[in-house]
Design a protein around this motif. Structure first.
Motif, PDB file in Angstrom:
ATOM      1  N   CYS A  10      -7.895  10.223  -3.634  1.00  0.00           N
ATOM      2  CA  CYS A  10      -7.392  11.017  -2.503  1.00  0.00           C
ATOM      3  C   CYS A  10      -8.385  10.982  -1.339  1.00  0.00           C
ATOM      4  O   CYS A  10      -8.173  11.638  -0.328  1.00  0.00           O
ATOM      5  CB  CYS A  10      -7.090  12.443  -2.934  1.00  0.00           C
ATOM      6  N   ILE A  11      -9.454  10.200  -1.485  1.00  0.00           N
ATOM      7  CA  ILE A  11     -10.451   9.988  -0.435  1.00  0.00           C
ATOM      8  C   ILE A  11     -10.612   8.483  -0.237  1.00  0.00           C
ATOM      9  O   ILE A  11     -10.756   7.739  -1.203  1.00  0.00           O
ATOM     10  CB  ILE A  11     -11.815  10.591  -0.830  1.00  0.00           C
ATOM     11  N   ASN A  18      -9.414  11.460   4.428  1.00  0.00           N
ATOM     12  CA  ASN A  18      -8.409  11.852   3.442  1.00  0.00           C
ATOM     13  C   ASN A  18      -6.983  11.848   3.992  1.00  0.00           C
ATOM     14  O   ASN A  18      -6.093  12.454   3.419  1.00  0.00           O
ATOM     15  CB  ASN A  18      -8.742  13.227   2.857  1.00  0.00           C
ATOM     16  N   LEU A  19      -6.768  11.139   5.096  1.00  0.00           N
ATOM     17  CA  LEU A  19      -5.429  11.013   5.676  1.00  0.00           C
ATOM     18  C   LEU A  19      -4.953   9.582   5.484  1.00  0.00           C
ATOM     19  O   LEU A  19      -5.616   8.628   5.911  1.00  0.00           O
ATOM     20  CB  LEU A  19      -5.451  11.371   7.166  1.00  0.00           C
ATOM     21  N   LEU A  38       2.899   4.136  -4.550  1.00  0.00           N
ATOM     22  CA  LEU A  38       1.487   4.352  -4.848  1.00  0.00           C
ATOM     23  C   LEU A  38       0.548   3.524  -3.975  1.00  0.00           C
ATOM     24  O   LEU A  38      -0.640   3.823  -3.901  1.00  0.00           O
ATOM     25  CB  LEU A  38       1.203   4.092  -6.328  1.00  0.00           C
ATOM     26  N   ASP A  39       1.037   2.503  -3.300  1.00  0.00           N
ATOM     27  CA  ASP A  39       0.209   1.747  -2.363  1.00  0.00           C
ATOM     28  C   ASP A  39       0.124   2.544  -1.067  1.00  0.00           C
ATOM     29  O   ASP A  39       1.144   2.851  -0.447  1.00  0.00           O
ATOM     30  CB  ASP A  39       0.797   0.368  -2.077  1.00  0.00           C
ATOM     31  N   ILE A  40      -1.102   2.913  -0.666  1.00  0.00           N
ATOM     32  CA  ILE A  40      -1.313   3.694   0.545  1.00  0.00           C
ATOM     33  C   ILE A  40      -2.338   2.990   1.429  1.00  0.00           C
ATOM     34  O   ILE A  40      -3.058   2.099   0.977  1.00  0.00           O
ATOM     35  CB  ILE A  40      -1.781   5.133   0.221  1.00  0.00           C
ATOM     36  N   CYS A  45      -9.271   3.764   8.852  1.00  0.00           N
ATOM     37  CA  CYS A  45      -9.884   2.425   8.841  1.00  0.00           C
ATOM     38  C   CYS A  45      -8.950   1.321   8.348  1.00  0.00           C
ATOM     39  O   CYS A  45      -9.287   0.152   8.429  1.00  0.00           O
ATOM     40  CB  CYS A  45     -11.155   2.434   7.992  1.00  0.00           C
ATOM     41  N   GLY A  46      -7.785   1.682   7.807  1.00  0.00           N
ATOM     42  CA  GLY A  46      -6.821   0.685   7.362  1.00  0.00           C
ATOM     43  C   GLY A  46      -7.036   0.168   5.953  1.00  0.00           C
ATOM     44  O   GLY A  46      -6.293  -0.704   5.503  1.00  0.00           O
ATOM     45  N   ALA A  47      -8.031   0.691   5.232  1.00  0.00           N
ATOM     46  CA  ALA A  47      -8.276   0.234   3.860  1.00  0.00           C
ATOM     47  C   ALA A  47      -7.079   0.539   2.969  1.00  0.00           C
ATOM     48  O   ALA A  47      -6.419   1.572   3.121  1.00  0.00           O
ATOM     49  CB  ALA A  47      -9.526   0.905   3.296  1.00  0.00           C
TER      50      ALA A  47
END
Length: 71
Positions: A10-11, A18-19, A38-40, A45-47
Motif C-alpha cells: 500500500c506504499i 500511497n496514492l 491488482l495491477d496498480i 512516480c509511475g512505478a
C-alpha cells in the motif's frame, strides 16, 4: 520507473507515496467499488506495483459487521 509487481503493497516501493491508479468497476446498486484489478500504478512516480487485499495485511484481515463497524 520500476516494476515492483508481485508483492502486495500500500506504499510505493520506489517513492514512498500511497496514492495509486487502479482499474475498478462500481456496483450499480451500492455505488461502491465492486471489483478492482491488482495491477496498480503510483500516481507520483509511475512505478508499477501489486494492490494489497485484506488478507495481505501483516496484522491480519480486519473483520467488519454488516454496518461496516470493525470488531
Amino acid at each position: 520507473m520500476i516494476d515492483a509487481r508481485g508483492i502486495p503493497t500500500c506504499i510505493c516501493p520506489n517513492c514512498g507515496d500511497n496514492l495509486f491508479r487502479a482499474l475498478v468497476s462500481f456496483d450499480p446498486d451500492t455505488y461502491t467499488i465492486g471489483m478492482y484489478h491488482l495491477d496498480i500504478q503510483c500516481n507520483s512516480c509511475g512505478a508499477l506495483a501489486t494492490a494489497p487485499t485484506p488478507i495481505d495485511n501483516p496484522g491480519g484481515p480486519t473483520n467488519t459487521n454488516e454496518d461496516g463497524f470493525k470488531f
